[in-house]
Write an enzyme that holds these catalytic residues in place. Sequence first.
Site, PDB file in Angstrom:
ATOM      1  N   ASP A 109       9.814 -30.023   3.505  1.00 43.79           N
ATOM      2  CA  ASP A 109      10.168 -30.193   2.253  1.00 43.79           C
ATOM      3  C   ASP A 109       8.990 -30.049   1.396  1.00 43.79           C
ATOM      4  O   ASP A 109       7.743 -30.240   1.841  1.00 43.79           O
ATOM      5  CB  ASP A 109      10.425 -31.634   2.024  1.00 43.79           C
ATOM      6  CG  ASP A 109      10.824 -32.292   0.779  1.00 43.79           C
ATOM      7  OD1 ASP A 109      10.450 -31.582  -0.338  1.00 43.79           O
ATOM      8  OD2 ASP A 109      11.748 -33.265   0.550  1.00 43.79           O
ATOM      9  N   HIS A 160       8.456 -30.245  -2.049  1.00 42.82           N
ATOM     10  CA  HIS A 160       8.521 -30.894  -3.369  1.00 42.82           C
ATOM     11  C   HIS A 160       7.104 -31.951  -3.337  1.00 42.82           C
ATOM     12  O   HIS A 160       6.945 -32.861  -2.467  1.00 42.82           O
ATOM     13  CB  HIS A 160       9.341 -31.697  -3.721  1.00 42.82           C
ATOM     14  CG  HIS A 160      10.769 -30.899  -3.784  1.00 42.82           C
ATOM     15  ND1 HIS A 160      11.665 -30.801  -2.523  1.00 42.82           N
ATOM     16  CD2 HIS A 160      11.453 -30.602  -5.149  1.00 42.82           C
ATOM     17  CE1 HIS A 160      12.627 -29.968  -3.108  1.00 42.82           C
ATOM     18  NE2 HIS A 160      12.595 -29.867  -4.296  1.00 42.82           N
ATOM     19  N   SER A 173      15.332 -34.721   4.102  1.00 43.60           N
ATOM     20  CA  SER A 173      14.073 -35.431   4.206  1.00 43.60           C
ATOM     21  C   SER A 173      14.415 -36.635   4.526  1.00 43.60           C
ATOM     22  O   SER A 173      13.500 -37.446   5.243  1.00 43.60           O
ATOM     23  CB  SER A 173      13.290 -35.337   2.960  1.00 43.60           C
ATOM     24  OG  SER A 173      12.736 -33.803   2.509  1.00 43.60           O
TER      25      SER A 173
END
Length: 216
Positions: A99, A101, A152
């Site tokens: 991930d 982000h 996630s």
Amino acid sequence: LPLDERLKRRIIDGERNGLEADLDTAMAEGRTPLSIINDILLDGMKVVGELFGSGQMQLPFVLQSAEVMKTAVAYLEPHMDKADDEGKGRIVLATVKGDVHDIGKNLVDIILSNNGYEVVNIGIKQPINAILDAAEEHRADAIGMSGLLVKSTVIMKENLAEMASRGVAERWPVLLGGAALTRAYVEDDLRSMFPGQVHYARDAFEGLSLMDRVMT
Ligand code: B1M
């Protein structure tokens, strides 16, 4: 456009020319950096997410919006109120494996750092090994994992299972946050399989109050 609207549009349009001047004006008008982030800029990111999710915005433009958001947060950060208390505890913070982000995670970092916590922010795409190594190395009091993808949330579950199987579940309270998580998933599903403490933080402020709680 009124200032609030203009700032929000800057995030949506990924337009950073004149961003600092608008942020200065907003602060001069008495808005706090945190209220600018929470009440204006994050509203813009929400629209970006909706446009992207419905196919009306392409990825490179989402990236531009994210860059403007990051620039704005970095510009506002030195203007934030800082608590005098230091050394309240240490947390290792990471975005989980797979991930990328990190805007939310970095906001959590800022809020905790400004409120007396030491944050070891190890970045994005971090496998559980790296997270546990950092927690060990830095003698952390807690672990925070962020992740925005639905995938996630599964990784977080695997990470907790890994901590349990290594016998370190009770060593570090775990804070989880990110848009794809729900309170029910963390407090019902994950808690029932994890022998240690696991908490859900809806936003950076809940992250702070949870840290205050686990450290007492
Ligand atoms: Co992505 N992305 N993205 N993206 N992106 C989402 C998450 C998505 C919901 C957009 C959508 O479809 N509507 C969607 C996920 C869908 C899903 O999983 N079901 C998505 C997708 C699909 C993708 C890609 C797969 C797209 C692609 O490549 N085709 C790809 C993923 C790559 C990967 O990770 N492997 C991708 C890439 C990107 C960019 C790189 C372009 C960019 C990220 C840039 C960056 O972070 N440096 C991006 C962005 C910006 C978004 C949206 C639009 C905005 C995210 C954001 O920064 N929000 C997002 C839409 C959305 O979230 N609805 C989306 C603002 C931020 C402050 O919020 O991180 O949630 P957030 O943090 C909050 C709380 O969640 C909480 O506190 C913060 C507020 O105070 N919090 C914590 C977060 N972590 C915490 C940890 C804590 C405590 C609280 O304690 C440890």
